[in-house]
Motif scaffolding. Structure first.
Motif, short mmCIF file in Angstrom:
data_model
loop_
_atom_site.label_atom_id
_atom_site.label_comp_id
_atom_site.label_asym_id
_atom_site.label_seq_id
_atom_site.Cartn_x
_atom_site.Cartn_y
_atom_site.Cartn_z
N LEU A 75 0.81 -1.23 0.00
CA LEU A 75 0.00 0.00 0.00
C LEU A 75 0.84 1.28 0.00
O LEU A 75 0.29 2.37 -0.22
CB LEU A 75 -0.93 0.04 1.22
CG LEU A 75 -2.19 -0.80 1.17
CD1 LEU A 75 -1.92 -2.21 1.66
CD2 LEU A 75 -3.28 -0.18 2.01
N GLY A 76 2.12 1.16 0.30
CA GLY A 76 2.94 2.37 0.43
C GLY A 76 2.41 3.22 1.58
O GLY A 76 1.85 2.70 2.55
N VAL A 117 -3.52 -3.97 9.84
CA VAL A 117 -2.56 -4.19 8.74
C VAL A 117 -2.95 -5.44 7.96
O VAL A 117 -2.95 -5.44 6.72
CB VAL A 117 -1.10 -4.31 9.28
CG1 VAL A 117 -0.15 -4.80 8.19
CG2 VAL A 117 -0.62 -2.98 9.85
N VAL A 118 -3.32 -6.51 8.67
CA VAL A 118 -3.74 -7.74 7.99
C VAL A 118 -4.95 -7.46 7.10
O VAL A 118 -4.99 -7.87 5.94
CB VAL A 118 -4.09 -8.85 9.03
CG1 VAL A 118 -4.85 -9.98 8.35
CG2 VAL A 118 -2.83 -9.39 9.65
N MET A 123 -6.73 -7.16 1.00
CA MET A 123 -7.51 -6.54 -0.07
C MET A 123 -7.31 -7.28 -1.40
O MET A 123 -6.18 -7.42 -1.89
CB MET A 123 -7.04 -5.09 -0.24
CG MET A 123 -8.16 -4.09 -0.34
SD MET A 123 -9.04 -3.86 1.23
CE MET A 123 -8.03 -2.57 1.99
N GLY A 124 -8.42 -7.77 -1.95
CA GLY A 124 -8.35 -8.44 -3.26
C GLY A 124 -7.82 -9.86 -3.22
O GLY A 124 -7.55 -10.46 -4.25
N HIS A 125 -7.63 -10.40 -2.01
CA HIS A 125 -7.10 -11.76 -1.89
C HIS A 125 -8.00 -12.62 -1.02
O HIS A 125 -8.67 -12.13 -0.12
CB HIS A 125 -5.71 -11.75 -1.22
CG HIS A 125 -4.68 -11.04 -2.00
ND1 HIS A 125 -4.13 -11.55 -3.14
CD2 HIS A 125 -4.07 -9.84 -1.79
CE1 HIS A 125 -3.24 -10.70 -3.62
NE2 HIS A 125 -3.20 -9.65 -2.82
N GLU A 129 -4.50 -16.93 0.28
CA GLU A 129 -3.47 -16.29 -0.55
C GLU A 129 -2.63 -15.35 0.28
O GLU A 129 -1.41 -15.26 0.12
CB GLU A 129 -4.13 -15.52 -1.71
CG GLU A 129 -4.83 -16.43 -2.71
CD GLU A 129 -5.70 -15.66 -3.71
OE1 GLU A 129 -5.97 -16.24 -4.76
OE2 GLU A 129 -6.11 -14.52 -3.43
N THR A 130 -3.28 -14.62 1.21
CA THR A 130 -2.54 -13.72 2.08
C THR A 130 -1.58 -14.51 2.96
O THR A 130 -0.42 -14.11 3.16
CB THR A 130 -3.51 -12.88 2.96
OG1 THR A 130 -4.44 -12.24 2.09
CG2 THR A 130 -2.76 -11.85 3.77
N LEU A 131 -2.07 -15.65 3.49
CA LEU A 131 -1.19 -16.48 4.31
C LEU A 131 0.00 -16.99 3.52
O LEU A 131 1.13 -17.00 4.02
CB LEU A 131 -1.98 -17.68 4.86
CG LEU A 131 -2.86 -17.36 6.06
CD1 LEU A 131 -3.63 -18.58 6.51
CD2 LEU A 131 -1.99 -16.84 7.19
N ALA A 132 -0.24 -17.39 2.29
CA ALA A 132 0.85 -17.88 1.45
C ALA A 132 1.86 -16.76 1.21
O ALA A 132 3.08 -16.98 1.23
CB ALA A 132 0.31 -18.40 0.13
#
Ligand code: GLN
Length: 306
Positions: A75-76, A117-118, A123-125, A129-132
């Motif tokens: 996200l920057g 943050v998590v 977002m979009g996952h 997928e986030t865990l991976a």
């Protein structure tokens, strides 16, 4: 360095007051408090260790450094609309300030901030997928593909989720969380459950030692500016309401976890991982803090002197 670590491990083995092992979930309550490990990874590729440095433990909140790094990559600066960057002076699981600040957590290292943050990096996952992505990032920075989640620890956290679920629901009531609370908590509990030993953790911190580059693998992980900033956040907020004391006694950026681990960064010098499961009243490793005090006494490492 090897002699210094051997001396510290020998001294810690004599300690009688080892603190109290986290007991909010059975998986952590069963850990033997008589363990102590320490490892130092240096930018020239050396790894020194002593004690139980190859025993796996639950990194817990140390993982928040890794998800913050991923969040800033994804996200920057927009990440800072989700979470602040001021020390809280409150316990890691406190809900108090959330109400005053309309559900925007003070910093990414208290539980509420890490949960925000998590939610942002999901977002979009799909959660999987986030865990991976999180595990792949840890493999990359530690240069070790054997690192795994401890699914039993994660399931146990989910079974005792009340406090973290309250924080998440409270943030969601302010419109701060975009995803379903249980999905966000599922990812958060898994990131906390990552099992590592001191040697792996010390290596994983190397990118913060050398301005964003892991000198062991020669990979640039983040920009030097971002590395500096993550180190500042670790210094200011890495030990919750014990952050001031840690800065005073140790004088280096550090991040603790209730599993008893602490990752500490000596910029330009080394990445230090220390682990002993007994905690002080704030939830930081009692012998871990003591060992780091000894290490900085003996090496002179500090961001406040050269
Ligand atoms: N998983 C723990 C919790 O959410 C992490 C807290 C910590 O390590 N301080 O309560």
């Amino acid at each position: 360095m090897q002699q210094i670590l051997d001396d510290i491990a020998a001294e810690m083995a004599q300690e009688i007051d080892r603190g109290k092992v986290a007991d909010y979930i059975p998986q952590l309550a069963h850990v033997d408090p008589n363990q102590f490990g320490i490892a130092v990874a240096t930018p020239d590729g050396q790894l020194y260790s002593a004690g139980d440095a190859d025993t796996l433990f639950s990194i817990q909140s140390i993982s928040k450094v890794f998800t913050l790094t991923i969040g800033l990559g994804t996200l920057g600066n927009a990440l800072w609309t989700h979470v602040g960057r001021e020390p809280s002076g409150d316990p890691f699981n406190s809900i108090m300030m959330l109400e005053h600040e309309s559900g925007r957590p003070r910093n990414p290292f208290i539980n509420a901030g890490a949960i925000a943050v998590v939610d942002a990096i999901m977002m979009g996952h799909e959660p999987k997928e986030t865990l991976a992505e999180i595990l792949q990032f840890v493999h990359f920075i530690a240069d070790d593909d054997s690192i795994r989640f401890d699914h039993k620890v994660a399931a146990s956290e989910m079974a005792h989720k009340d406090r973290n679920a309250s924080l998440a629901h409270f943030m969601k009531s302010f419109g701060r969380l975009k995803h379903e609370v249980d999905k966000v908590l599922g990812v958060y509990f898994h990131q906390c459950s990552i099992a590592m030993n001191c040697e792996q953790l010390a290596r994983a911190g190397l990118f913060l030692v050398s301005n964003g580059v892991n000198q062991h693998t020669n990979a640039r992980v983040i920009s030097s500016q971002r590395s500096r900033r993550i180190n500042s956040l670790m210094m200011m907020c890495g030990h919750y309401d014990g952050s001031g004391e840690f800065a005073y006694q140790v004088g280096l950026p550090g991040k603790s976890g209730v599993g008893g681990g602490i990752l500490t960064i000596a910029p330009g010098k080394g990445s230090i991982a220390v682990w002993s499961p007994g905690l002080d009243h704030i939830g930081n490793s009692k012998l871990g803090l003591k060992a780091l005090e000894r290490l900085v006494e003996k090496t002179g490492w500090s961001v406040f002197s050269d």
